[in-house]
Design an enzyme around this catalytic site. Structure first.
Site, PDB file in Angstrom:
ATOM      1  N   HIS A 167      43.899  55.970  46.589  1.00  0.00           N
ATOM      2  CA  HIS A 167      44.459  56.184  45.135  1.00  0.00           C
ATOM      3  C   HIS A 167      45.495  57.148  45.017  1.00  0.00           C
ATOM      4  O   HIS A 167      46.060  57.246  44.343  1.00  0.00           O
ATOM      5  CB  HIS A 167      43.186  56.375  43.932  1.00  0.00           C
ATOM      6  CG  HIS A 167      43.321  55.777  42.953  1.00  0.00           C
ATOM      7  ND1 HIS A 167      44.540  55.345  42.139  1.00  0.00           N
ATOM      8  CD2 HIS A 167      42.309  55.543  42.031  1.00  0.00           C
ATOM      9  CE1 HIS A 167      44.236  54.925  40.904  1.00  0.00           C
ATOM     10  NE2 HIS A 167      42.792  54.867  40.857  1.00  0.00           N
ATOM     11  N   ASP A 391      42.419  32.904  46.297  1.00  0.00           N
ATOM     12  CA  ASP A 391      42.093  31.771  47.060  1.00  0.00           C
ATOM     13  C   ASP A 391      43.029  31.696  48.259  1.00  0.00           C
ATOM     14  O   ASP A 391      44.107  31.074  47.984  1.00  0.00           O
ATOM     15  CB  ASP A 391      42.187  30.389  45.847  1.00  0.00           C
ATOM     16  CG  ASP A 391      41.800  29.118  46.785  1.00  0.00           C
ATOM     17  OD1 ASP A 391      41.215  29.267  48.160  1.00  0.00           O
ATOM     18  OD2 ASP A 391      41.947  28.115  45.986  1.00  0.00           O
TER      19      ASP A 391
END
Length: 459
Positions: A167, A391
């Site tokens: 982060h 995907d």
């Protein structure tokens, strides 16, 4: 059930990073953040390969091997675009992009994936898929990898991909852009390949005068507890969300009477968690509701959807003692009012010669609000990120999650992360609270009437 680590390697970009890009300077929005890896976890079934005999261990091993090779072979080209992902943290201001490589782990469970979901509180066990441990949150950050990936296979041929990003470097939208580019590369879909934008480094240039007390951790240390934080996953279907929306827009008090599903669920948890805090303290304590706002959506003429970095800021709503009994509609009002302040004008105020001064004022304002609160609830929405579209060519994930943290971190803060459900019309809320507060929340009748606690995502 424990995974067996099969290998650890560093995967380098397919082409060397140019000399002038070897050091990636963080922007001043990044300077607000502290290092902590945040993960996205994707669960894939094997069943899309219908031409193979899934009862044959050799065929299953072949499926896993082919998929693993596809992931590894498509990473270098992806990293040539997202080159900081293959780098290491140099210090609080920069990333060393010398192409050492992204940290890549292969792991294996000897059991089928369904056995993982058969375990009690399986959501709390998702930490087993991450390639880091709590020790990496302590000590020096110099030399830590910016990003890490672990691919875990199961005896049934199922695969779990966990991608983690520091982060300190960037936010969830940046990690999502990387994953979409990786997918496009693996599927040889050049039209869908994303080119990241490094405009934040010059739009919001880092400043060595940035106040040390102005980081996420330093600003409000009392909100980061050292007790036992636990995780629970609450799932709301479309019908439940419609019910919450109706309750939160029952009068004309709200200018735009219909809240979004994120606003509605955030308001419900604000109400229920504040009730848990009240049970602990004996009375309501002023509570700060903090919602992360994606700045990319607020200034599309300035920022790209694919701008790298922590392009977010906090919207803060203070619930005082006098507002202890706010209903859902009132809480939606407070949250919406706070989030509307983080708009295009706010982004523009951070630009140019006055940008850093205006940022310092925003930090000062947040510090002032924090000083008035006794408790804080942090919200982060990953809804509409398109995570179920990741995907690689063998089907969409059957489940996307973050990780459970039951007792795994030395410190944490009351946090709620919102994700889409598989079919996009519901919300999964991952709630992180001190165990005492969670024990109370799990008994909240209003919450339990609307949400299902940790249902299996397989059906």
């Amino acid at each position: 059930m424990e995974p067996e680590i099969l290998s650890i390697e560093l995967i380098k970009p397919s082409s060397p990073t140019p000399r002038h890009l070897k050091t990636h300077k963080l922007c001043f929005l990044d300077q607000y953040r502290n290092h902590a890896y945040f993960p996205m976890v994707f669960f894939y079934s094997v069943t899309h390969d219908t031409n193979l005999n899934l009862s044959n261990e050799t065929d299953i091993a072949q499926i896993v091997s082919v998929r693993l090779q596809l992931l590894k072979q498509s990473l270098p080209e992806t990293l040539s675009l997202f080159y900081p992902f293959a780098g290491k943290i140099k210090d609080n201001l920069s990333i060393d992009c010398s192409d050492e490589g992204i940290y890549f782990t292969e792991a294996r469970f000897k059991s089928p994936l369904k056995e993982f979901f058969n375990q009690q509180n399986f959501s709390c066990l998702t930490y087993k898929f991450v390639p880091f441990d709590a020790k990496e949150l302590e000590g020096s950050i110099s030399g830590l990898h910016v990003a890490k990936i672990q691919v875990t296979s199961f005896a049934c041929g199922g695969i779990v991909i966990c991608a983690c990003l520091s982060h300190l470097f960037a936010d969830g939208a940046t990690l999502c852009s990387f994953l979409k580019c990786w997918v496009a590369t693996a599927c040889k879909n050049n039209e869908q390949r994303i080119s990241p934008n490094n405009d934040a480094s010059w739009l919001f240039p880092q400043n060595e005068a940035y106040p040390k007390e102005g980081t996420w951790l330093a600003m409000c240390p009392r909100f980061f507890g050292h007790g036992r934080f636990v995780t629970r996953r609450f799932v709301f279907d479309a019908k439940a969300i419609a019910t919450i929306k109706a309750k939160a827009s029952s009068s004309t008090r709200v200018q735009n009477p219909t809240p979004t599903r994120v606003e509605a669920v955030s308001a419900l948890f604000s109400k229920c968690v504040m009730a848990a805090f009240k049970a602990k303290h004996g009375s309501h304590k002023t509570t700060l509701l903090t919602h992360s706002v994606n700045l990319r959506n607020k200034a599309k003429s300035i920022l790209s959807e694919y701008s790298m970095g922590n392009i977010v800021w906090n919207a803060n709503a203070l619930c005082t003692n006098e507002e202890a009994e706010l209903d859902l509609e009132g809480l939606v009002c407070k949250l919406r009012e706070a989030m509307m302040k983080i708009n295009g004008d706010f982004v523009k105020s951070l630009l140019g010669d006055e940008g850093f001064l205006n940022l310092c004022q925003a930090i000062k304002d947040e510090n002032g609000v924090c000083s008035k609160a006794k408790e804080r609830i942090n919200f982060s929405s990953w809804c509409n990120f398109g995570l179920y579209d990741i995907d690689f060519g063998w089907g969409k994930p059957m489940w996307v999650s973050v990780i459970g943290l039951d007792g795994k971190l030395p410190y944490f803060s009351s946090t709620i992360i919102l994700l889409d459900t598989r079919f996009g019309d519901g919300i999964e809320a991952w709630v992180y609270l001190l165990e005492e507060d969670m024990n109370t929340l799990e008994l909240d009748k209003e919450l339990l009437a609307l949400a299902t606690l940790d249902p299996c995502p397989l059906w």
